[in-house]
Design an enzyme around this catalytic site. Structure first.
Site, PDB file in Angstrom:
ATOM      1  N   ARG A  49      -1.729  13.636 -48.499  1.00  0.00           N
ATOM      2  CA  ARG A  49      -2.705  13.923 -47.451  1.00  0.00           C
ATOM      3  C   ARG A  49      -3.387  12.641 -46.994  1.00  0.00           C
ATOM      4  NH1 ARG A  49      -0.241  17.879 -47.453  1.00  0.00           N
ATOM      5  NH2 ARG A  49      -0.924  20.062 -47.673  1.00  0.00           N
ATOM      6  N   GLU A  50      -3.493  12.459 -45.674  1.00  0.00           N
ATOM      7  CA  GLU A  50      -4.285  11.360 -45.130  1.00  0.00           C
ATOM      8  C   GLU A  50      -5.661  11.890 -44.749  1.00  0.00           C
ATOM      9  OE1 GLU A  50      -1.162  11.970 -43.710  1.00  0.00           O
ATOM     10  OE2 GLU A  50      -0.144  10.442 -44.926  1.00  0.00           O
ATOM     11  N   ARG A  77     -14.604  10.151 -23.862  1.00  0.00           N
ATOM     12  CA  ARG A  77     -14.183  10.296 -25.248  1.00  0.00           C
ATOM     13  C   ARG A  77     -12.667  10.139 -25.352  1.00  0.00           C
ATOM     14  NH1 ARG A  77     -18.355   8.888 -28.069  1.00  0.00           N
ATOM     15  NH2 ARG A  77     -19.989  10.463 -28.390  1.00  0.00           N
ATOM     16  N   GLU A 114     -29.941   7.319 -26.170  1.00  0.00           N
ATOM     17  CA  GLU A 114     -28.927   7.986 -25.360  1.00  0.00           C
ATOM     18  C   GLU A 114     -29.498   8.815 -24.220  1.00  0.00           C
ATOM     19  OE1 GLU A 114     -25.260   8.388 -28.538  1.00  0.00           O
ATOM     20  OE2 GLU A 114     -26.277  10.207 -27.892  1.00  0.00           O
ATOM     21  N   GLY A 133      -9.787  19.524 -42.289  1.00  0.00           N
ATOM     22  CA  GLY A 133      -8.364  19.408 -42.594  1.00  0.00           C
ATOM     23  C   GLY A 133      -7.864  17.978 -42.579  1.00  0.00           C
ATOM     24  N   GLU A 137     -15.884  13.723 -42.294  1.00  0.00           N
ATOM     25  CA  GLU A 137     -17.120  13.654 -41.515  1.00  0.00           C
ATOM     26  C   GLU A 137     -17.943  14.935 -41.670  1.00  0.00           C
ATOM     27  OE1 GLU A 137     -18.624  12.788 -36.951  1.00  0.00           O
ATOM     28  OE2 GLU A 137     -16.671  13.724 -37.283  1.00  0.00           O
ATOM     29  N   GLU A 160     -22.761  -1.433 -26.983  1.00  0.00           N
ATOM     30  CA  GLU A 160     -21.838  -0.546 -27.695  1.00  0.00           C
ATOM     31  C   GLU A 160     -20.876   0.159 -26.742  1.00  0.00           C
ATOM     32  OE1 GLU A 160     -23.985   2.123 -30.215  1.00  0.00           O
ATOM     33  OE2 GLU A 160     -24.973   0.511 -31.337  1.00  0.00           O
ATOM     34  N   GLU A 162     -21.580   2.079 -24.247  1.00  0.00           N
ATOM     35  CA  GLU A 162     -22.001   3.440 -23.904  1.00  0.00           C
ATOM     36  C   GLU A 162     -22.327   3.551 -22.415  1.00  0.00           C
ATOM     37  OE1 GLU A 162     -23.966   4.975 -28.083  1.00  0.00           O
ATOM     38  OE2 GLU A 162     -25.279   4.057 -26.590  1.00  0.00           O
TER      39      GLU A 162
END
Length: 207
Positions: A49-50, A77, A114, A133, A137, A160, A162
């Protein structure tokens, strides 16, 4: 919640046979060879599993109880680059928890960076794993009370990369967007559904 007629597993029921670092950059990827106990008894065969390693994060639904408004961000995104609706996502204020930083401090910092918003009060919602899975996080979700009068426009830290469009919607319009599947970000969906159940209580509490 009680388990129904089955074992209660813990990390002690997993055996790590090998662990290697696949990638070590802004994010990390680790590869495991492991086995775990089975529900009906015995052990699984060795599995590969990674796991995508990400620091814990905080997300905040900004809600104005005076005007019954919500604040939603829109930004590019990479993970939705191939999405039919395009790679701009409607999201909540959110940020990674830095070492030694409290979740509440992240909420206030990210709301300012933000959205140019000051959180007047903060209410905990849930903690959840958005993609257990393949990633470790964990997101802690809050609702932050704000005055939306002066909120809007383009925000984010240029250093960054943004480029965040901050928008204010009535709660009813936000719920319509949710029901029409214009919002596909998990934290935003969860928070708006929670708000639909709790908005009257928040108005009573925060007004």
């Amino acid at each position: 919640m009680d388990h129904q007629d089955g074992p209660c597993f813990t990390v002690e029921d997993v055996e790590i046979l090998e662990k290697t670092s696949v990638y070590d950059g802004f994010f990390k990827m680790q590869k495991y060879k492991l086995r775990h106990k089975l529900i009906e008894g015995g052990w699984s065969k060795p599995l590969i599993r990674e796991c995508f390693i990400r620091p814990n994060a905080v997300a905040v639904l900004l809600y104005d109880p005076y005007k019954d408004n919500v604040v939603v961000l829109e930004q590019f995104r990479i993970g939705t680059l191939d999405a039919h609706e395009g790679p701009w996502q409607m999201e909540l204020v959110a940020g990674i928890v830095e070492e030694g930083e409290k979740n509440e401090d992240v909420a206030h910092r990210e709301a300012d960076e933000e959205a140019g918003a000051e959180i007047l009060d903060l209410e905990y919602i849930y903690e959840f794993y958005p993609s257990a899975g393949g990633s470790n996080e964990k997101i802690t979700l809050y609702c932050g009370g704000v005055d939306s009068t002066e909120i809007g426009g383009v925000h984010g830290l240029k250093s960054e990369g943004e480029d965040i469009w901050v928008q204010v919607f009535s709660r009813e319009d936000a719920m319509h967007a949710l029901h029409e599947n214009y919002i596909s970000n998990a934290a935003c969906i969860i928070a708006l559904q929670w708000l639909q159940v709790n908005w009257q209580r928040l108005q009573d509490k925060w007004q």
